[in-house]
Design an enzyme around this catalytic site. Structure first.
Site, short mmCIF file in Angstrom:
data_model
loop_
_atom_site.label_atom_id
_atom_site.label_comp_id
_atom_site.label_asym_id
_atom_site.label_seq_id
_atom_site.Cartn_x
_atom_site.Cartn_y
_atom_site.Cartn_z
N ASP A 67 14.09 -7.70 69.53
CA ASP A 67 14.40 -8.90 70.32
C ASP A 67 14.23 -10.18 69.50
O ASP A 67 13.68 -10.16 68.40
CB ASP A 67 13.53 -8.96 71.59
CG ASP A 67 12.08 -8.56 71.34
OD1 ASP A 67 11.62 -8.67 70.18
OD2 ASP A 67 11.39 -8.16 72.30
N ASN A 137 2.76 -5.76 81.38
CA ASN A 137 3.58 -5.47 82.57
C ASN A 137 4.49 -4.25 82.38
O ASN A 137 5.36 -4.00 83.21
CB ASN A 137 4.42 -6.70 82.96
CG ASN A 137 5.44 -7.07 81.90
OD1 ASN A 137 5.54 -6.43 80.86
ND2 ASN A 137 6.20 -8.14 82.16
N HIS A 139 6.66 -3.80 79.91
CA HIS A 139 7.96 -4.02 79.25
C HIS A 139 7.99 -3.39 77.86
O HIS A 139 6.96 -3.22 77.22
CB HIS A 139 8.35 -5.51 79.22
CG HIS A 139 7.62 -6.37 78.25
ND1 HIS A 139 7.60 -7.74 78.34
CD2 HIS A 139 6.88 -6.09 77.16
CE1 HIS A 139 6.89 -8.25 77.35
NE2 HIS A 139 6.45 -7.27 76.62
N GLU A 144 12.12 -6.57 80.88
CA GLU A 144 11.08 -6.86 81.86
C GLU A 144 11.20 -5.91 83.05
O GLU A 144 12.23 -5.27 83.24
CB GLU A 144 11.23 -8.32 82.33
CG GLU A 144 11.09 -9.36 81.21
CD GLU A 144 9.66 -9.55 80.72
OE1 GLU A 144 8.88 -8.59 80.69
OE2 GLU A 144 9.34 -10.69 80.34
#
Ligand code: PGA
EC number: 3.5.99.6
Length: 268
Positions: A67, A137, A139, A144
Site C-alpha cells: 500500500d 482491527n 486489516h 479495512e
C-alpha cells in the site's frame, strides 16, 4: 494456516528473514511482497544484516508493496516509498527500478492506477512470498473491515481506528492522509505464500479473529484461512488469546521433524 509461536518479537523477525532468504536464494527472479508498519522493521534489519554479511543479494529481486498513502509524494518522510528506502532499499543491492508501490499521484485516476498495479504484478510472474502485518482491527494492507474478500488494488478510505493507531507517527500539525491505495484481499491471496507477522498484546484479539474466528470481511485477515500456504509468525503476546496454543507448538515440532526427514518443500 501454519501458526508458529515464538518467545519474542526478535525471533519472529529472524524466522521471517529466513523465509525471505530461502526464497531469494532459491529462485532466480524472486518476487517479494512487502509491508510497512512497525512490525516488519526488525525483519528488514535482519535482511540488511544478512546482506552486509554477504549472505544475501537482492540484485535479481522484484518487490511490490502492499500500500501507499494518497496525497503525499514519495519524498515526503511519511510516504511508504520513503519508509522502504530508509528501512531496506538504501541498504541492500536492490535495483530500485524493480521496486513498486501502488501509487496514485495528483491528476492520476486511482481506478486506472489500481488496474496497472495488478498488471505489473502479473507481468512479473506474480508474488512468490507476501509479507504481511495485521492491524488491531484485523486489516491486511489497508483492506479495512468490510473490504470485499474479492477486492483488487484500489483506493481505500481509512477507518478512524487505523488513523488513530497511526497518528503516533505524525506530528500534531502534520498532514495525515485519510486515503490510500492498497492491494486488495484477492491480490494478496494470489501470492504463492503469505507470511504474516504479529507481535504485541494489542494484536492478540485480531490474531484470534484471524485464526479461529469466522471467515468474514469484518476481519479481513480471516481471508487467509482460504490460502493454501499461509504462515503466521507470532510472539507469545500476540498469541495470548489463541485457544489450543499447545497444539500449534506440537504441530510445529512435528513439521520440523517432517522437514528434516523429507526436506523443505516450498513450491515457489
Ligand atoms: P504495525 O501495523 O506493524 O505498525 O502494527 C500493522 C498493520 O497495520 O498492518
Amino acid at each position: 494456516m501454519q501458526v508458529i509461536i515464538f518467545d519474542n518479537a526478535q525471533q519472529v523477525a529472524i524466522s521471517a528473514a529466513e523465509w525471505v532468504a530461502e526464497l531469494i536464494n532459491k529462485k532466480s527472479n524472486p518476487v517479494l511482497g512487502l509491508a510497512t508498519g512497525s512490525t516488519p522493521i526488525s525483519l528488514y534489519q535482519e535482511l540488511v544484516n544478512k546482506h552486509k554479511a554477504g549472505e544475501l543479494s537482492f540484485s535479481n529481486t522484484t518487490t511490490f508493496n502492499l500500500d501507499e498513502y494518497l496525497g503525499i509524494d514519495e519524498i515526503n518522510a511519511q510516504s511508504y516509498r520513503h519508509f522502504m528506502n530508509e528501512n531496506l532499499f538504501d541498504h541492500v543491492d536492490i535495483d530500485k527500478s524493480k521496486t513498486f508501490l501502488p501509487t496514485c499521484n495528483q491528476g492520476e485516476n486511482p481506478r486506472a492506477q489500481g488496474l496497472a498495479y495488478e498488471d505489473k504484478i502479473a507481468q512479473a510472474g506474480g508474488v512468490d512470498l507476501q509479507i504481511l502485518g495485521i492491524g488491531a482491527n484485523g486489516h491486511i494492507g489497508f483492506n479495512e473491515p468490510t473490504s470485499s474478500l474479492a477486492s483488487r488494488t484500489r483506493i481505500k478510505t481509512l477507518t478512524q481506528q487505523t488513523l488513530d493507531d497511526n497518528s503516533r507517527l505524525f506530528a500534531a500539525d502534520e498532514f495525515q492522509p485519510t486515503l490510500a491505495m492498497t492491494m486488495g484481499i484477492a491480490t494478496i491471496l494470489d501470492a504463492r505464500y503469505v507470511l504474516l507477522m504479529a507481535t504485541g498484546k494489542n494484536k492478540a484479539k485480531a490474531v484470534k479473529d484471524m485464526v479461529t474466528g469466522a471467515l468474514s470481511a469484518v476481519c479481513p485477515a480471516s481471508s487467509l484461512q482460504l490460502h493454501e500456504n499461509a504462515i503466521v509468525l507470532l510472539d507469545k503476546e500476540a498469541a495470548s488469546e489463541l485457544a489450543d496454543q499447545e497444539y500449534y507448538i506440537w504441530a510445529n515440532q512435528q513439521n520440523l521433524k517432517i522437514n528434516q526427514e523429507f526436506g523443505l518443500y516450498h513450491n515457489y
